[in-house]
Design an enzyme around this catalytic site. Structure first.
Site, PDB file in Angstrom:
ATOM      1  N   ASN A 138       4.904  11.803 -37.404  1.00 21.96           N
ATOM      2  CA  ASN A 138       4.307  12.225 -36.130  1.00 21.96           C
ATOM      3  C   ASN A 138       5.401  12.740 -35.193  1.00 21.96           C
ATOM      4  OD1 ASN A 138       3.770  10.628 -33.213  1.00 21.96           O
ATOM      5  ND2 ASN A 138       2.177  12.046 -33.884  1.00 21.96           N
ATOM      6  N   GLU A 147       0.729   5.826 -45.452  1.00 26.30           N
ATOM      7  CA  GLU A 147      -0.717   6.010 -45.230  1.00 26.30           C
ATOM      8  C   GLU A 147      -1.344   6.777 -46.406  1.00 26.30           C
ATOM      9  OE1 GLU A 147      -2.022   7.689 -41.390  1.00 26.30           O
ATOM     10  OE2 GLU A 147      -3.658   8.590 -42.515  1.00 26.30           O
TER      11      GLU A 147
END
Ligand code: SF4
Length: 284
Positions: A226, A130
């Site tokens: 995450n 990302e």
């Protein structure tokens, strides 16, 4: 012993969308190339592989032409789209809409900073997909901040726009923004709240769940940022939290004198994998 699977755990909508796009394409029986792991979870990647999904890296992507490639939820830099145009690659774009909006936001910030000689900062992991996609919006000129050691690269006399990778901790992001603000000499400093709500809210949801059990099994791929963040968060609330990527990593010694086992995971952990872990605990 009671075994409870966290009802709020499972894929975020960005990952659900990417996987359903892939499954839709795979139904045609022609296989599908995916640029990078579709989700940071080996078990789910293996399941999709059996349906015909082939994960490729950027080196291989650069050699392709006249084919179809899936872009995963993390998004890609503009160069990937340019290469697709040049080599007749049809893209199945499953970039999460939240990431797409952030990319646009970063590009606008970059254009603004170019006009006034300022800097774009991205709080995220060096080399994360990302972050590469976001940095691409700035022609790879953004300063990537992973930790305090990266703060030395900032020129505090010049304007700054600060963005976060969507899966970072909001508390850590806020602390970082305060640190930068305290060093700023220029008064032109803007911070954008770009942590994904789904990630930020997960932490609060997890707090109650983690505190309600005696042992918490956190199921995640080791390569999920995450997952690493939420695991550490759970451990602070429930010290008896164990990280497992699959059922083979469960140690029966953990279950001694335990009355309630909770099972949860990252936004990249498939529900079926958590159910599998629950099944293994029940059998033991
Ligand atoms: S964590 Fe949020 S931004 Fe990232 S893919 Fe999921 S929904 Fe999209």
């Amino acid at each position: 012993m009671r075994v409870v699977v966290d009802s709020n755990a499972g894929f975020c909508f960005g990952v659900v969308k990417a996987i359903s796009k892939a499954e839709e394409e795979l139904k045609q029986g022609k296989g599908l190339l995916c640029l990078g792991d579709i989700v940071h979870n080996n078990a789910e990647v293996s399941r999709l592989r059996t349906l015909g999904l082939e994960v490729i890296d950027h080196e291989r992507y650069r050699t392709l032409s006249d084919t179809k490639v899936l872009i995963r939820a993390h998004g890609e830099p503009p160069q990937t789209y340019e290469q697709a145009k040049e080599h007749n690659i049809s893209l199945v774009d499953a970039t999460c809409p939240i990431v797409l909006a952030l990319q646009k936001n970063v590009r606008n910030g970059y254009e603004e900073m170019r006009r006034v000689g300022g800097q774009v900062l991205i709080y995220g992991k060096h080399g994360h997909a990302e972050v590469i996609g976001l940095n691409g919006q700035t022609d790879n000129t953004a300063i990537i901040i992973s930790g305090v050691e990266d703060l030395e690269a900032i020129d505090y006399r010049r304007p700054v726009r600060l963005y976060s990778q969507t899966t970072q901790s909001r508390d850590e992001y806020n602390a970082l923004a305060e640190k930068i603000a305290s060093r700023m000499i220029s008064d032109d400093f803007k911070v954008y709240d770009t942590v994904c709500r789904r990630v930020a809210n997960r932490a609060a949801e997890l707090k109650d769940f983690a505190a309600s059990v005696d042992l918490l099994l956190f199921v995640s791929g080791e390569n999920s940022s995450n997952g690493q963040y939420l695991f550490e968060y759970c451990r602070k609330v429930q010290p008896n939290t164990r990280f497992v990527s699959d059922v083979s990593q469960i140690d029966d010694d953990w279950l001694k004198d335990i009355s309630t086992v909770g099972i949860t995971g990252a936004t990249s952990t498939p529900r079926w994998l958590m159910e599998e872990v629950a099944g293994r605990i029940v059998e033991s």
